[in-house]
Design a protein around this motif. Structure first.
Motif, short mmCIF file in Angstrom:
data_model
loop_
_atom_site.label_atom_id
_atom_site.label_comp_id
_atom_site.label_asym_id
_atom_site.label_seq_id
_atom_site.Cartn_x
_atom_site.Cartn_y
_atom_site.Cartn_z
N LYS A 123 43.94 30.24 38.31
CA LYS A 123 42.50 30.10 38.11
C LYS A 123 41.68 30.71 39.25
O LYS A 123 40.58 31.22 39.02
N ILE A 124 42.21 30.66 40.47
CA ILE A 124 41.42 31.16 41.61
C ILE A 124 41.51 32.66 41.80
O ILE A 124 40.83 33.22 42.66
N ARG A 125 42.33 33.35 40.99
CA ARG A 125 42.53 34.78 41.18
C ARG A 125 41.65 35.65 40.28
O ARG A 125 41.84 36.86 40.22
N THR A 126 40.68 35.06 39.61
CA THR A 126 39.78 35.84 38.77
C THR A 126 38.68 36.49 39.62
O THR A 126 38.39 36.04 40.74
N LEU A 127 38.05 37.52 39.06
CA LEU A 127 36.97 38.20 39.78
C LEU A 127 35.78 37.26 39.97
O LEU A 127 35.10 37.30 41.00
N GLU A 128 35.53 36.40 38.97
CA GLU A 128 34.42 35.44 39.07
C GLU A 128 34.59 34.51 40.26
O GLU A 128 33.66 34.31 41.05
N ARG B 251 39.94 52.11 52.93
CA ARG B 251 38.78 52.66 52.23
C ARG B 251 38.44 51.79 51.02
O ARG B 251 39.34 51.23 50.37
N ALA B 252 37.16 51.67 50.73
CA ALA B 252 36.71 50.83 49.61
C ALA B 252 37.34 51.25 48.29
O ALA B 252 37.74 50.41 47.47
N GLU B 253 37.47 52.57 48.06
CA GLU B 253 38.05 53.06 46.81
C GLU B 253 39.52 52.66 46.69
O GLU B 253 39.99 52.30 45.60
N ALA B 254 40.25 52.72 47.79
CA ALA B 254 41.66 52.33 47.78
C ALA B 254 41.79 50.83 47.49
O ALA B 254 42.67 50.40 46.73
N ARG B 255 40.90 50.05 48.07
CA ARG B 255 40.93 48.61 47.84
C ARG B 255 40.56 48.26 46.40
O ARG B 255 41.14 47.35 45.80
N ALA B 256 39.61 48.99 45.85
CA ALA B 256 39.21 48.75 44.46
C ALA B 256 40.36 49.05 43.50
O ALA B 256 40.58 48.32 42.53
N MET B 257 41.10 50.10 43.77
CA MET B 257 42.24 50.45 42.92
C MET B 257 43.32 49.38 42.98
O MET B 257 43.93 49.01 41.97
N ARG B 258 43.56 48.83 44.18
CA ARG B 258 44.54 47.76 44.30
C ARG B 258 44.10 46.52 43.54
O ARG B 258 44.91 45.87 42.87
N MET C 24 42.13 46.49 40.97
CA MET C 24 42.25 46.82 39.54
C MET C 24 43.66 46.51 39.05
O MET C 24 43.85 45.89 37.99
N LYS C 25 44.67 46.94 39.80
CA LYS C 25 46.05 46.74 39.39
C LYS C 25 46.42 45.26 39.34
O LYS C 25 47.16 44.82 38.46
N LYS D 208 41.06 43.48 31.72
CA LYS D 208 40.69 44.88 31.56
C LYS D 208 39.43 45.18 32.38
O LYS D 208 38.33 45.34 31.84
N PRO D 209 39.58 45.26 33.68
CA PRO D 209 38.42 45.46 34.56
C PRO D 209 37.88 46.89 34.53
O PRO D 209 38.61 47.83 34.21
N ASP D 210 36.61 47.02 34.85
CA ASP D 210 35.97 48.33 34.98
C ASP D 210 35.99 48.73 36.45
O ASP D 210 35.55 47.97 37.31
N PHE D 211 36.48 49.94 36.75
CA PHE D 211 36.65 50.36 38.14
C PHE D 211 35.35 50.32 38.92
O PHE D 211 35.31 49.83 40.05
N GLU D 212 34.26 50.83 38.33
CA GLU D 212 32.99 50.88 39.05
C GLU D 212 32.48 49.48 39.37
O GLU D 212 31.90 49.26 40.44
#
Length: 227
Positions: A92-97, A152-159, A161-162, A170-174
């Motif tokens: 439950k605690i691992r969601t983006l929300e 880098r922020a982009e590298a962290r965002a990709m991680r 996402m995975k 199904k997250p949106d990268f942006e």
């Protein structure tokens, strides 16, 4: 061999927890995910209706903060999971929300004070690896080994996402990237224990290295510090 406290701080989604877990497993140390603790507080607040998109009921949260008990247990597969008042809340605690909500509640002084109190109790006998935002500056300023992790922020965002995709989302990268940048700003500019690199911390950029390279480099740093 002497036991030490290892404090790992850094930006969101930069691999702090992975690094800390790997080191704890290699050394037999206890691992504490302080980010999970703030996520648990955020989840508790959401469940009780105290945290909404543009509002935090600080009065009720403060009144009940002492009733929030967080612990960590290892499951049958050897994976550490987070418990909130004896209930397993790891998934439950691992969601983006909840991640975004955790960044909000962590700005509250009384929340940080209670979490720091619990964290310091966990590390009272050393032999511990703890990661978060203020471990080397506030929780354990006396830690024998401090690491500040960045990427880098982009590298962290990709991680990130995975991680979310692995959970069936199904997250949106942006959106994920924007969330990371927002959390960076909030973490580094908050009044209560802002995210900063401790003067005696080792800066570790893992934007372009593999997990195995990271494990090898970090274990080498650890062994140098305990000898």
């Amino acid at each position: 061999m002497k036991k030490i406290i290892v404090a790992i701080d850094g930006l969101s989604s930069c691999g702090k927890s992975t690094m800390a877990k790997d080191l704890a497993q290699q050394t037999g140390y206890i691992y504490v995910d302080t980010g999970a603790m703030y996520r648990a507080v955020a989840l508790f607040s959401i469940q009780n209706g105290w945290l909404k998109q543009n509002f935090i009921d600080e009065e009720n949260l403060k009144k009940n903060i002492s009733h929030i008990k967080i612990s960590f247990r290892t499951n049958a597969d050897g994976i550490q999971e987070t418990y909130l008042n004896e209930c397993n809340v790891e998934r439950k605690i691992r969601t983006l929300e909840v991640a975004n909500a955790a960044s909000r509640v962590s700005t509250l002084g009384f929340v940080r004070q209670e979490m720091v109190r619990q964290q310091q109790l966990m590390g009272s006998e050393k032999g511990i690896v703890m990661d978060g935002r203020d471990i080397g500056t506030v929780v354990f300023p006396q830690a024998e080994l401090k690491i500040f992790v960045t990427a880098r922020a982009e590298a962290r965002a990709m991680r990130r996402m995975k991680e979310l995709q692995a959970r069936g989302e199904k997250p949106d990268f942006e959106k994920v990237l924007a969330n990371i940048k927002e959390r960076d700003l909030r973490d580094t500019t908050r009044q209560e224990s802002p995210l900063i690199k401790a003067k005696d911390a080792i800066l570790f950029d893992n934007s372009d290295i593999t997990r195995q390279e990271q494990k090898k480099n970090f274990l080498k740093i650890f062994k140098e510090r305990i000898t």
